[in-house]
Design an enzyme around this catalytic site. Sequence first.
Site, PDB file in Angstrom:
ATOM      1  N   ASP A 197      -6.560  25.392  37.856  1.00 45.79           N
ATOM      2  CA  ASP A 197      -5.453  24.754  38.568  1.00 45.79           C
ATOM      3  C   ASP A 197      -6.001  23.498  39.243  1.00 45.79           C
ATOM      4  O   ASP A 197      -6.895  23.578  40.080  1.00 45.79           O
ATOM      5  CB  ASP A 197      -4.904  25.737  39.617  1.00 45.79           C
ATOM      6  CG  ASP A 197      -3.489  25.391  40.031  1.00 45.79           C
ATOM      7  OD1 ASP A 197      -3.133  24.207  39.982  1.00 45.79           O
ATOM      8  OD2 ASP A 197      -2.752  26.319  40.413  1.00 45.79           O
ATOM      9  N   ASP A 214      -0.953  20.665  34.941  1.00 44.24           N
ATOM     10  CA  ASP A 214      -2.138  20.826  35.785  1.00 44.24           C
ATOM     11  C   ASP A 214      -2.676  22.254  35.816  1.00 44.24           C
ATOM     12  O   ASP A 214      -3.479  22.583  36.683  1.00 44.24           O
ATOM     13  CB  ASP A 214      -1.833  20.368  37.208  1.00 44.24           C
ATOM     14  CG  ASP A 214      -0.961  21.353  37.951  1.00 44.24           C
ATOM     15  OD1 ASP A 214      -0.069  21.943  37.330  1.00 44.24           O
ATOM     16  OD2 ASP A 214      -1.180  21.529  39.157  1.00 44.24           O
ATOM     17  N   GLU A 215      -2.259  23.090  34.898  1.00 48.86           N
ATOM     18  CA  GLU A 215      -2.606  24.499  34.985  1.00 48.86           C
ATOM     19  C   GLU A 215      -2.769  25.107  33.607  1.00 48.86           C
ATOM     20  O   GLU A 215      -1.987  24.808  32.704  1.00 48.86           O
ATOM     21  CB  GLU A 215      -1.443  25.215  35.673  1.00 48.86           C
ATOM     22  CG  GLU A 215      -1.824  26.177  36.743  1.00 48.86           C
ATOM     23  CD  GLU A 215      -0.581  26.865  37.254  1.00 48.86           C
ATOM     24  OE1 GLU A 215      -0.365  28.016  36.906  1.00 48.86           O
ATOM     25  OE2 GLU A 215       0.176  26.219  37.993  1.00 48.86           O
TER      26      GLU A 215
END
Length: 471
Positions: free
Chosen positions: A17, A111-112
């Site tokens: 993350d 983003d993950e």
Amino acid sequence: MRDDRGVRTVPSIIHLDMDAFFAAVEQAAKPSLRGKPVVVGGLGGRGVVATASYEARRFGVHSAMPMAQARRLCPNAAFLAGRFAAYRENSEIVMGLLRERSPLVEPLSLDEAFVDLEAGPYGPALAEADPAAGAQLVLAVAEDLRADILERTGLTASVGAAGSKLMAKIASEQAKPDGLVLVEIGSERAVLSPMPVRALPGIGPATEQTLRRAGLTTVADLADAGEAELVQLLGRAHGTGIHLMAVGHDERPVVPDRDAKSVSVEDTFEVDLADRDRILREIDQLTVRCVGRLRAAGRSGRTVVLKVRRFDFSTLTRSETLRAPTDDEAVIAETARRLALQVDTTGGVRLLGVGVSQLADYTQEDLFAQAAHAAEADAETEASAETGGADAAGTPPAEQPAPAVPPVLRRWLPGQDVHHAEHGPGWVQGSGVGRVTVRFETPYGPPGRVRTFAVDDPDLEPADPLPLRPS
DNA sequence: TCTGGGGTCCTAGGACCC
DNA sequence: TCTGGGGTCCTAGGACCC
């Protein structure tokens, strides 16, 4: 490595993350913002915060908060519109670094992502390792990964490692910011038990309330309550799922390349729309964007969905399923318009959305729609022949030139990349009353200086984002 | 100056079919 | 002239996630 029940004996699933991703990209790109509160999100009157930097979070600013409230809490922050091209580029760099560690990468957003290290180059070593050595290897891989990400992008990432997606995700949350947390195999229950129910993914405000009314506030409470009670409270699927998580059971595999199941586009308007015709025109515009994305993905869809949020925030959807999938703009627009006529819009419309679901993998237009179109086109040709080229309203054909298109007003958005003929690359700090203020700096240099120009200065142009690291 | 935009999954009722 | 049961599709709404 797996035990005789097929359960992992090494915490080989990682969840990565990126820390305050959008805001962090802005700070990396704009040296003058490093160490300062930065808020990225919708800048209009109805905007909300997408991401706040850690500096801004200290003032109480957080995701999904109305931008107006964020401005009150932290008036000195930099408030920026998102630059999604830049976020996408850096996301791809990060996902690439993940795929170097394993082909089993499941992105959840820009983003993950989850990564299953068992599948990649470390798989054999992990398979042979005893639990302690395996955990050490995973830690080393994760730290190396974080270092690579920092080197290649200047951004920090937090990583959780565990034997399941659930625990890896919880671990990365604990690791934030810029950390690494590993949950040992066998310690899952101990880690989960004291946590508030909200720590479990899938438990939001509504479920939390339901559980609280039943006296259940911690994950241990959920485990003790038992499956039957949770099913009673939450329904079949949710209840069983939550119970499994609460006792630390999660066998979901990491699956890469999941196909999208729907494509949709929506807009919230600065001022509620009252006019029927205006609403129909907006639907056409949304359809153009929706179809553009649908086609870019090489898909077509069978169900058209219209979404309407009214002045009082009540939201409703109307949908229609066609006989066959289509990517035809006219068919989708017509369907969406038809759906709009079923909705009571008195009082005004705050948001409109057009979406397509039941996606099919082919783009070929279905024959029925094609035939219908051909007939329509023929009819139009005939009609115009009969009326000597005038349209239905009897207006003469366009012999006079179309009204001059007003010069496109360049809108300079805070945060936007620009290039000036003399001063080089920079970004928009703000604009108003015919002026635009630009800070001239790049990701690679020191904080730069500010200059102000007329909004229509011909030397000033929009620019593409620069990579965060020189290539 | 309240509340974005893009998604996923689940539920429930009615239609329709066998 | 009493009322079956299951399966699938469609539609609408809601919760949740980032």
